[in-house]
Design an enzyme around this catalytic site. Structure first.
Site, mmCIF file in Angstrom:
data_model
loop_
_atom_site.group_PDB
_atom_site.id
_atom_site.type_symbol
_atom_site.label_atom_id
_atom_site.label_comp_id
_atom_site.label_asym_id
_atom_site.label_seq_id
_atom_site.Cartn_x
_atom_site.Cartn_y
_atom_site.Cartn_z
ATOM 1 N N HIS A 1 0.845 -1.209 0.000
ATOM 2 C CA HIS A 1 0.000 0.000 0.000
ATOM 3 C C HIS A 1 0.875 1.251 0.000
ATOM 4 O O HIS A 1 0.601 2.217 -0.713
ATOM 5 C CB HIS A 1 -0.891 0.047 1.251
ATOM 6 C CG HIS A 1 -1.877 -1.072 1.379
ATOM 7 N ND1 HIS A 1 -1.971 -1.861 2.496
ATOM 8 C CD2 HIS A 1 -2.830 -1.528 0.513
ATOM 9 C CE1 HIS A 1 -2.948 -2.750 2.348
ATOM 10 N NE2 HIS A 1 -3.487 -2.572 1.141
ATOM 11 N N LYS B 1 -17.737 -6.972 5.883
ATOM 12 C CA LYS B 1 -16.403 -7.502 6.155
ATOM 13 C C LYS B 1 -16.129 -7.500 7.643
ATOM 14 O O LYS B 1 -16.651 -6.662 8.375
ATOM 15 C CB LYS B 1 -15.352 -6.613 5.480
ATOM 16 C CG LYS B 1 -15.278 -6.783 3.984
ATOM 17 C CD LYS B 1 -14.034 -6.117 3.442
ATOM 18 C CE LYS B 1 -13.888 -6.348 1.952
ATOM 19 N NZ LYS B 1 -12.686 -5.732 1.420
ATOM 20 N N ARG C 1 -2.457 -6.329 -8.270
ATOM 21 C CA ARG C 1 -1.312 -7.203 -8.027
ATOM 22 C C ARG C 1 -1.187 -8.270 -9.100
ATOM 23 O O ARG C 1 -0.166 -8.434 -9.710
ATOM 24 C CB ARG C 1 -1.436 -7.870 -6.646
ATOM 25 C CG ARG C 1 -1.077 -6.941 -5.525
ATOM 26 C CD ARG C 1 -1.582 -7.444 -4.207
ATOM 27 N NE ARG C 1 -3.034 -7.406 -4.162
ATOM 28 C CZ ARG C 1 -3.746 -7.616 -3.089
ATOM 29 N NH1 ARG C 1 -3.170 -7.945 -1.955
ATOM 30 N NH2 ARG C 1 -5.057 -7.527 -3.119
ATOM 31 N N SER D 1 -2.669 -7.897 3.031
ATOM 32 C CA SER D 1 -2.957 -7.757 4.466
ATOM 33 C C SER D 1 -3.351 -9.118 5.056
ATOM 34 O O SER D 1 -3.025 -9.429 6.199
ATOM 35 C CB SER D 1 -4.093 -6.756 4.687
ATOM 36 O OG SER D 1 -3.743 -5.494 4.194
#
Ligand code: ADP
Length: 160
Positions: free
Chosen positions: A17, A41, A90, A128
């Site tokens: 990040h 979430k 990514r 993460s």
């Protein structure tokens, strides 16, 4: 003023990040890192804790600020008169999710664009989720998260 809004969970912030944020700074007048808080979430860290970790990570960087928002990202952009959402990409697995979200945001707010930035070659494997997994089992997080984030992870996981 050209404002980029970089939304995400940042649960917690990683060097991946940070790499995206550093690369945004020269391109925009202001970069707003937006801590999203979705009811769908579950997070390890609360929104305020995630915001604090972000702020500590780019202490001294110019033109970057952090905010928390619980509503739709496009509504936040309208509120501050920003036109660009930035997301990081990514690998191929990120692509479909990012494409669907960018198109949904386009439908909701045609005046707002989504800009995708490719992860740097030395960051594309960092997530993460993996960081939390490694921390839980006492693995080495050197070079993956800032040192203060590592400390917070250890503290959080001990008291949980
Ligand atoms: P979200 O839950 O919204 O996907 P994340 O905090 O996981 O939030 O990620 C925020 C954004 O940062 C996403 O666009 C994600 O693809 C991107 N990102 C996450 N990790 C990296 C990384 N290592 N390098 C580049 N971009 C990343």
């Amino acid at each position: 003023m050209r404002i980029a809004v970089y939304p995400g969970s940042f649960d917690p912030i990683t060097v991946g990040h940070l790499d995206i944020i550093r690369r945004l700074i020269p391109l925009y007048d202001e970069v707003v890192v937006l801590v999203s808080h979705s009811t769908n979430k579950s997070y390890l860290f609360g929104a305020e804790e995630r915001k604090e970790m972000l702020e500590e990570s780019f202490h001294g960087m110019p033109n970057v600020r952090v905010d928390i928002y619980e509503g739709l990202t496009v509504d936040y952009l309208k509120k501050i008169n920003a036109k660009v959402i930035v997301r990081g990409l990514r690998a191929v697995v990120d692509f479909e999710y990012e494409m669907a979200m960018a198109n949904m945001n386009k439908k909701l707010a045609p005046e707002i664009e989504t800009a995708l930035i490719f992860a740097s070659p030395d960051c594309y494997y960092i997530s993460s989720r993996a960081i939390k997994e490694i921390a839980r089992f006492g693995g080495n997080l050197d070079g993956l998260v800032p040192a203060h984030v590592h400390q917070r992870l250890l503290y959080k996981l001990q008291i949980k």
